[in-house]
Enzyme design. Sequence first.
Site, PDB file in Angstrom:
ATOM      1  CE  LYS A 193      -8.269  13.229  -6.572  1.00  0.00           C
ATOM      2  NZ  LYS A 193      -6.726  13.385  -7.362  1.00  0.00           N
ATOM      3  CB  THR A 225      -8.527   2.460  -5.762  1.00  0.00           C
ATOM      4  OG1 THR A 225      -7.516   1.864  -4.776  1.00  0.00           O
ATOM      5  CG2 THR A 225     -10.337   1.984  -5.193  1.00  0.00           C
ATOM      6  N   GLY A 227      -4.506   3.868  -9.602  1.00  0.00           N
ATOM      7  CA  GLY A 227      -3.975   4.854 -10.301  1.00  0.00           C
ATOM      8  C   GLY A 227      -5.212   5.779 -10.264  1.00  0.00           C
ATOM      9  CB  THR A 228      -8.323   6.387  -8.648  1.00  0.00           C
ATOM     10  OG1 THR A 228      -7.914   6.643  -7.645  1.00  0.00           O
ATOM     11  CG2 THR A 228      -8.965   5.267  -8.505  1.00  0.00           C
ATOM     12  N   GLY A 229      -6.255   7.995  -9.074  1.00  0.00           N
ATOM     13  CA  GLY A 229      -6.206   9.760  -9.361  1.00  0.00           C
ATOM     14  C   GLY A 229      -6.114  10.454 -10.687  1.00  0.00           C
ATOM     15  CB  CYS A 230      -2.816   8.608 -12.784  1.00  0.00           C
ATOM     16  SG  CYS A 230      -1.563   8.893 -11.417  1.00  0.00           S
TER      17      CYS A 230
END
Length: 285
Positions: A193, A225, A227-230
């Site tokens: 990512k 941003t 929680g973007t990865g979750c």
Amino acid sequence: MSRSIASSSDSGLPVAAPPIPIALTIAGSDSSGGAGIQADLKTFSALGVYGASVITALTAQNTRGVSAIHDVPDDFIAAQMDAVFADLAVKAVKIGMLSRPGAISTVAEGLDRHKARPVVLDPVMVAASGSRLLTDDSLASLKALLIPAADLITPNLPEAAALLGTEPASGEDDMRRQGEALLALGARAVLMKGGHGEGPESLDLLVTPSGTTRFSAPRHPTRNTHGTGCTLSSAIASGLALGLDLTEAVREAKAYITGAIAAADLLHVGAGHGPVHHFFRLWGR
């Protein structure tokens, strides 16, 4: 896509709709609702998937940071997994925050016990606020036990560097090489990512043994941003639960997270790094 509860057959008798796909998130709870279990369940719901959960830790956090972490005992993590798999037809699993070696081995054993597939592993190490979520002694367990069990791992650039013991990738070629190095650790596929990168586009690379696929989207300037990865990893799991192949699941998830980030400033949640807008396609209609 909407789902009908029932329809009529030629005989006039009601015909039940097919069962809704189920995805399971195994992760920590975020008391502010923007990341972790809460973000995963919101994502599943927004994308038409029923969400189940196994909570691995409780966090006291908000948009400014994490103030406390309470780990769930390993035997209770196992009990949650056994309860879910004993009753629910889980079509995909997403794994997030696992802060201890004991929790990592417990989850790995549970995945093996229940033959759970496909598995999307988000190697969560640091929150958007900068708070550290993974202990150093957990890295070895994560690499040895869970990466080989994953159909896809979704590290950001700092997480990939930490897993490999190197500096974060500085460009597309570096991202590809690090993705290939992570494949060598046993992962079946790696999504590198590029959200921590620079430039007008956010570039992600899906690296598999058969090649590399690029996914790019405009970079939206916002500090919201959390929680973007979750959210991205659970969106991929949603696509897999719905029957998409891996490349299409990543493509759809990339479009979803891009829209959720673009709409994040509409929420006005908290004074720090606010959450992305999980329901941007549904609210305001």
